[in-house]
Design a protein around this motif. Structure first.
Motif, short mmCIF file in Angstrom:
data_model
loop_
_atom_site.label_atom_id
_atom_site.label_comp_id
_atom_site.label_asym_id
_atom_site.label_seq_id
_atom_site.Cartn_x
_atom_site.Cartn_y
_atom_site.Cartn_z
N LYS A 129 24.51 51.22 20.28
CA LYS A 129 25.74 51.88 19.83
C LYS A 129 25.66 52.00 18.31
N HIS A 130 24.90 52.98 17.85
CA HIS A 130 24.62 53.12 16.42
C HIS A 130 25.88 53.33 15.59
N GLN A 131 26.77 54.18 16.05
CA GLN A 131 27.99 54.45 15.30
C GLN A 131 28.81 53.17 15.14
N ASP A 132 28.89 52.40 16.21
CA ASP A 132 29.67 51.17 16.18
C ASP A 132 29.04 50.14 15.26
N ALA A 133 27.71 50.04 15.28
CA ALA A 133 27.01 49.10 14.40
C ALA A 133 27.22 49.46 12.93
N VAL A 134 27.13 50.74 12.64
CA VAL A 134 27.33 51.21 11.26
C VAL A 134 28.77 50.94 10.82
N GLU A 135 29.71 51.19 11.71
CA GLU A 135 31.11 50.94 11.37
C GLU A 135 31.34 49.45 11.11
N ALA A 136 30.76 48.59 11.97
CA ALA A 136 30.96 47.15 11.82
C ALA A 136 30.43 46.66 10.46
N LEU A 137 29.25 47.11 10.09
CA LEU A 137 28.67 46.70 8.81
C LEU A 137 29.48 47.27 7.65
N THR A 138 29.98 48.48 7.80
CA THR A 138 30.80 49.09 6.75
C THR A 138 32.09 48.30 6.55
N VAL A 139 32.73 47.90 7.65
CA VAL A 139 33.96 47.10 7.57
C VAL A 139 33.68 45.76 6.92
N LEU A 140 32.57 45.12 7.31
CA LEU A 140 32.22 43.83 6.72
C LEU A 140 32.03 43.93 5.22
N ALA A 141 31.33 44.97 4.78
CA ALA A 141 31.08 45.15 3.34
C ALA A 141 32.36 45.50 2.60
N SER A 142 33.25 46.25 3.24
CA SER A 142 34.48 46.70 2.59
C SER A 142 35.55 45.62 2.54
N ARG A 143 35.72 44.92 3.66
CA ARG A 143 36.80 43.94 3.76
C ARG A 143 36.40 42.52 3.37
N PHE A 144 35.11 42.22 3.49
CA PHE A 144 34.66 40.86 3.21
C PHE A 144 33.45 40.86 2.27
N PRO A 145 33.60 41.50 1.10
CA PRO A 145 32.44 41.63 0.19
C PRO A 145 31.87 40.29 -0.26
N HIS A 146 32.70 39.24 -0.29
CA HIS A 146 32.21 37.93 -0.72
C HIS A 146 31.34 37.26 0.33
N ARG A 147 31.35 37.79 1.56
CA ARG A 147 30.55 37.18 2.63
C ARG A 147 29.42 38.09 3.13
N ILE A 148 29.39 39.32 2.65
CA ILE A 148 28.37 40.26 3.11
C ILE A 148 26.97 39.78 2.75
N GLN A 149 26.88 38.96 1.68
CA GLN A 149 25.57 38.46 1.27
C GLN A 149 24.94 37.55 2.33
N GLU A 150 25.75 37.04 3.26
CA GLU A 150 25.24 36.14 4.30
C GLU A 150 24.39 36.88 5.33
N ILE A 151 24.53 38.19 5.40
CA ILE A 151 23.85 38.96 6.44
C ILE A 151 22.41 39.26 6.02
N ASP A 152 21.48 38.95 6.89
CA ASP A 152 20.06 39.11 6.61
C ASP A 152 19.72 40.57 6.27
#
Length: 317
Positions: A129-152
């Motif tokens: 589900k490429h669109q969903d994966a891209v959306e999820a990562l976009t939300v993580l980067a937008s809403r939780f920028p202080h934790r996005i660094q945890e993602i490999d």
């Protein structure tokens, strides 16, 4: 996982009802129901901790199917769906796990949190589900920028790559890259560059004729690979002029950064690996081989149960 205090909200609400025989009956029923839901959620938590996912699924579905489930706080409802998704995913039922997350998303009021979107990010690529994966990562980067660094970084690069499958004129990819740039994404415990993501955003701006934005991104690029690409492609000369001397200086600066990374992370084989690559690029192969030999000898001399590097499985080859 131990978020059982939601029952207090249900019990507390009964105190607002005027004291009467009907009110007392209602309060008793609410209290009983609260204890009932608390028991099942406690059971689900216990089963998850024990790795008994079949029983966890049964407990969570009992809660979700209960008539009072919709009266629980939104964050508690999302929690139940997320735990159900985890249990289903560990039971090799990714489609059902995804459906549980979809139901959580439709809980009134957006109570989704970092853990919710991180789980969605784990499931969506598995189901292509490429669109969903891209959306999820976009939300993580937008809403939780202080934790996005945890993602490999490998996960991030994989999802950015999969965004090319979305037929929307790279609109989704652009939103994702802009979110990552705004969050200053720099993965933890990695000396490997993610600047190529910025270069991809630069190329999108160029293709859209957004000269000012493209020039701003180009001006911030510091990696030698980026500068080489700017120099050899004549389309990019208008955005930044790059000289051979600047490329050489970029290699030297990169070598210094990688030496510092290796010094600060002595248990990572990635350090000497990066340093050796830089030395080779600077036409210093003898020094590069020395760095590699020292790292390999350190690994070979160490006892089997006390290897000096933590990333041998991915970096030794």
């Amino acid at each position: 996982m131990r978020q059982f205090l939601f029952v207090a909200a249900l019990v507390g609400a009964s105190a607002l009802i005027p004291v009467s025989a009907t009110a007392l009956d209602t309060a008793a029923r609410v209290s009983d129901q609260s204890q009932y839901l608390q028991k099942w959620l406690a059971d689900a938590d216990s089963h998850l901790q024990a790795g008994d996912f079949k029983k966890a699924i049964k407990s969570l579905r009992t809660i979700i199917d209960n008539a009072q489930f919709g009266s629980l706080p939104p964050d508690t409802q999302v929690l139940c769906y997320r735990l159900l998704s985890i249990a289903l995913l560990n039971s090799n039922a990714p489609e059902e796990a995804y459906d549980a997350l979809e139901r959580a998303r439709h809980v009134p009021g957006d109570a989704t949190n970092y853990e919710y979107w991180r789980l969605r990010l784990a499931i969506a690529p598995r189901l292509k589900k490429h669109q969903d994966a891209v959306e999820a990562l976009t939300v993580l980067a937008s809403r939780f920028p202080h934790r996005i660094q945890e993602i490999d970084r490998n996960i991030v690069f994989s999802i950015v790559y999969s965004s090319n499958e979305i037929q929307d004129g790279k609109a989704s990819k652009r939103r994702l890259l802009e979110a990552l740039q705004s969050a200053h994404y720099t993965p933890q415990e990695s000396g490997y560059s993610v600047e190529s993501l910025s270069f991809e955003l630069f190329e999108i701006y160029v293709s859209k004729g957004e000269t000012e934005k493209a020039a701003t991104v180009a001006a911030a690029l510091i990696e030698p690979d980026s500068l080489i690409r700017l120099r050899i492609d004549k389309r990019y000369n208008a955005y930044r002029h790059v000289t051979d001397a600047q490329i050489t200086a970029a290699y030297e600066a990169q070598l210094a950064r990688h030496r510092d990374f290796a010094y600060r992370n002595p248990t990572l084989l990635a350090g000497p690996d990066l340093v050796a690559l830089d030395l080779n690029d600077l036409d210093r192969p003898e020094e590069a081989l020395k760095v590699i030999d020292e790292a390999l000898n350190k690994h070979d001399r160490a006892p089997v149960n006390r290897k000096p590097y933590d990333d041998v499985a991915t970096r030794l080859n």
